[in-house]
Design a protein around this motif. Structure first.
Motif, PDB file in Angstrom:
ATOM      1  N   LEU A   1       0.829  -1.211   0.000  1.00  0.00           N
ATOM      2  CA  LEU A   1       0.000   0.000   0.000  1.00  0.00           C
ATOM      3  C   LEU A   1       0.860   1.257   0.000  1.00  0.00           C
ATOM      4  N   LEU A   2       1.965   1.243   0.733  1.00  0.00           N
ATOM      5  CA  LEU A   2       2.871   2.396   0.709  1.00  0.00           C
ATOM      6  C   LEU A   2       3.511   2.559  -0.670  1.00  0.00           C
ATOM      7  N   ALA A   3       3.837   1.439  -1.316  1.00  0.00           N
ATOM      8  CA  ALA A   3       4.376   1.519  -2.681  1.00  0.00           C
ATOM      9  C   ALA A   3       3.328   2.085  -3.638  1.00  0.00           C
ATOM     10  N   VAL A   4       2.077   1.704  -3.467  1.00  0.00           N
ATOM     11  CA  VAL A   4       0.996   2.230  -4.306  1.00  0.00           C
ATOM     12  C   VAL A   4       0.870   3.737  -4.105  1.00  0.00           C
ATOM     13  N   LEU A   5       0.892   4.183  -2.862  1.00  0.00           N
ATOM     14  CA  LEU A   5       0.780   5.620  -2.596  1.00  0.00           C
ATOM     15  C   LEU A   5       1.975   6.381  -3.159  1.00  0.00           C
ATOM     16  N   ALA A   6       3.168   5.800  -3.032  1.00  0.00           N
ATOM     17  CA  ALA A   6       4.359   6.454  -3.573  1.00  0.00           C
ATOM     18  C   ALA A   6       4.297   6.529  -5.100  1.00  0.00           C
ATOM     19  N   MET A   7       3.872   5.461  -5.743  1.00  0.00           N
ATOM     20  CA  MET A   7       3.788   5.469  -7.208  1.00  0.00           C
ATOM     21  C   MET A   7       2.702   6.412  -7.703  1.00  0.00           C
ATOM     22  N   ALA A   8       1.617   6.522  -6.959  1.00  0.00           N
ATOM     23  CA  ALA A   8       0.565   7.477  -7.350  1.00  0.00           C
ATOM     24  C   ALA A   8       1.092   8.908  -7.234  1.00  0.00           C
ATOM     25  N   ALA A   9       1.837   9.183  -6.165  1.00  0.00           N
ATOM     26  CA  ALA A   9       2.419  10.516  -6.001  1.00  0.00           C
ATOM     27  C   ALA A   9       3.425  10.815  -7.116  1.00  0.00           C
ATOM     28  N   VAL A  10       4.247   9.832  -7.455  1.00  0.00           N
ATOM     29  CA  VAL A  10       5.218  10.008  -8.533  1.00  0.00           C
ATOM     30  C   VAL A  10       4.493  10.211  -9.863  1.00  0.00           C
ATOM     31  N   TYR A  11       3.409   9.488 -10.084  1.00  0.00           N
ATOM     32  CA  TYR A  11       2.630   9.638 -11.314  1.00  0.00           C
ATOM     33  C   TYR A  11       2.178  11.084 -11.480  1.00  0.00           C
ATOM     34  N   PHE A  12       1.604  11.649 -10.426  1.00  0.00           N
ATOM     35  CA  PHE A  12       1.111  13.019 -10.527  1.00  0.00           C
ATOM     36  C   PHE A  12       2.245  14.039 -10.589  1.00  0.00           C
ATOM     37  N   ALA A  13       3.369  13.743  -9.929  1.00  0.00           N
ATOM     38  CA  ALA A  13       4.516  14.651 -10.003  1.00  0.00           C
ATOM     39  C   ALA A  13       5.092  14.667 -11.420  1.00  0.00           C
ATOM     40  N   VAL A  14       5.259  13.501 -12.017  1.00  0.00           N
ATOM     41  CA  VAL A  14       5.778  13.429 -13.381  1.00  0.00           C
ATOM     42  C   VAL A  14       4.797  14.070 -14.354  1.00  0.00           C
ATOM     43  N   ARG A  15       3.513  13.846 -14.138  1.00  0.00           N
ATOM     44  CA  ARG A  15       2.495  14.424 -15.019  1.00  0.00           C
ATOM     45  C   ARG A  15       2.508  15.949 -14.949  1.00  0.00           C
ATOM     46  N   ALA A  16       2.814  16.497 -13.779  1.00  0.00           N
ATOM     47  CA  ALA A  16       2.859  17.951 -13.624  1.00  0.00           C
ATOM     48  C   ALA A  16       4.150  18.539 -14.203  1.00  0.00           C
ATOM     49  N   VAL A  17       5.275  17.845 -14.004  1.00  0.00           N
ATOM     50  CA  VAL A  17       6.569  18.378 -14.420  1.00  0.00           C
ATOM     51  C   VAL A  17       6.865  18.075 -15.892  1.00  0.00           C
ATOM     52  N   ALA A  18       6.624  16.841 -16.303  1.00  0.00           N
ATOM     53  CA  ALA A  18       6.960  16.426 -17.675  1.00  0.00           C
ATOM     54  C   ALA A  18       5.813  15.614 -18.270  1.00  0.00           C
ATOM     55  N   PRO A  19       4.733  16.270 -18.687  1.00  0.00           N
ATOM     56  CA  PRO A  19       3.587  15.522 -19.214  1.00  0.00           C
ATOM     57  C   PRO A  19       3.883  14.761 -20.505  1.00  0.00           C
ATOM     58  N   GLU A  20       4.983  15.079 -21.162  1.00  0.00           N
ATOM     59  CA  GLU A  20       5.336  14.368 -22.388  1.00  0.00           C
ATOM     60  C   GLU A  20       6.039  13.035 -22.119  1.00  0.00           C
ATOM     61  N   ALA A  21       6.351  12.733 -20.865  1.00  0.00           N
ATOM     62  CA  ALA A  21       7.016  11.479 -20.505  1.00  0.00           C
ATOM     63  C   ALA A  21       5.983  10.357 -20.398  1.00  0.00           C
ATOM     64  N   LEU A  22       5.413   9.999 -21.535  1.00  0.00           N
ATOM     65  CA  LEU A  22       4.312   9.039 -21.557  1.00  0.00           C
ATOM     66  C   LEU A  22       4.735   7.637 -21.128  1.00  0.00           C
ATOM     67  N   ARG A  23       5.948   7.246 -21.474  1.00  0.00           N
ATOM     68  CA  ARG A  23       6.411   5.904 -21.078  1.00  0.00           C
ATOM     69  C   ARG A  23       6.586   5.800 -19.570  1.00  0.00           C
ATOM     70  N   TRP A  24       7.068   6.851 -18.949  1.00  0.00           N
ATOM     71  CA  TRP A  24       7.222   6.843 -17.497  1.00  0.00           C
ATOM     72  C   TRP A  24       5.848   6.810 -16.823  1.00  0.00           C
ATOM     73  N   LEU A  25       4.880   7.547 -17.360  1.00  0.00           N
ATOM     74  CA  LEU A  25       3.531   7.529 -16.808  1.00  0.00           C
ATOM     75  C   LEU A  25       2.905   6.146 -16.967  1.00  0.00           C
ATOM     76  N   LEU A  26       3.118   5.519 -18.111  1.00  0.00           N
ATOM     77  CA  LEU A  26       2.596   4.174 -18.326  1.00  0.00           C
ATOM     78  C   LEU A  26       3.278   3.173 -17.397  1.00  0.00           C
ATOM     79  N   PHE A  27       4.585   3.329 -17.189  1.00  0.00           N
ATOM     80  CA  PHE A  27       5.309   2.463 -16.257  1.00  0.00           C
ATOM     81  C   PHE A  27       4.728   2.591 -14.854  1.00  0.00           C
ATOM     82  N   ASN A  28       4.503   3.818 -14.384  1.00  0.00           N
ATOM     83  CA  ASN A  28       3.911   4.021 -13.061  1.00  0.00           C
ATOM     84  C   ASN A  28       2.545   3.362 -12.970  1.00  0.00           C
TER      85      ASN A  28
END
Length: 143
Positions: free
Chosen positions: A95-122
């Motif tokens: 559950l902590l890993a899920v919360l961390a990955m969700a936070a990273v997903y939104f951080a990457v989406r805010a900073v680099a929305p063109e990083a589609l592969r990283w968003l898909l990986f998350n």
């Protein structure tokens, strides 16, 4: 149901029920979108850009819903196991890993929305953590 040496019927408590319901919604939603809905839209002949637009709209919603459900599950786990047991428990770590990955997903989406592969990986790591969590027993059930 038959009574046997391997089957012990324990009535589910409210925590275990809410755990399973939240888990069904977020894990099922993640897998349903990526492995059923998007391929089905492609199969019926929708334009690839339209499918991509639908995915870009629905994935952040599901990741946010996943974070909410994971928080709910963490609360249920905390209530059942007490704070000391959460960090050593596989369910708590997932559950902590899920919360961390969700936070990273939104951080990457805010900073680099063109990083589609990283968003898909998350997104796929969230789905994998969900499947691993499904294999664990709900809190209050025997381990």
């Amino acid at each position: 149901m038959s009574k046997s040496a391997t089957f012990k019927h324990q009535p589910l408590k409210a925590g275990a029920i809410s755990w399973q319901l939240a888990q069904t919604f977020w894990v099922g939603g993640l897998w349903l979108l990526h492995f059923v809905m998007l391929p089905a839209l492609d199969k019926i002949g929708l334009a690839p850009l339209l499918i991509e637009e639908i995915a870009n709209l629905l994935r952040p919603l599901l990741v946010g819903f996943t974070a909410f459900c994971a928080l709910l599950q963490l609360l249920v786990l905390w209530q059942a196991e007490r704070p000391v047991g959460i960090w050593r428990d596989t369910r708590g770590q997932l559950l902590l890993a899920v919360l961390a990955m969700a936070a990273v997903y939104f951080a990457v989406r805010a900073v680099a929305p063109e990083a589609l592969r990283w968003l898909l990986f998350n997104y796929l790591v969230l789905a994998l953590c969900g499947i691993l969590l499904v294999l664990q027993p709900p809190p209050g059930q025997g381990r």
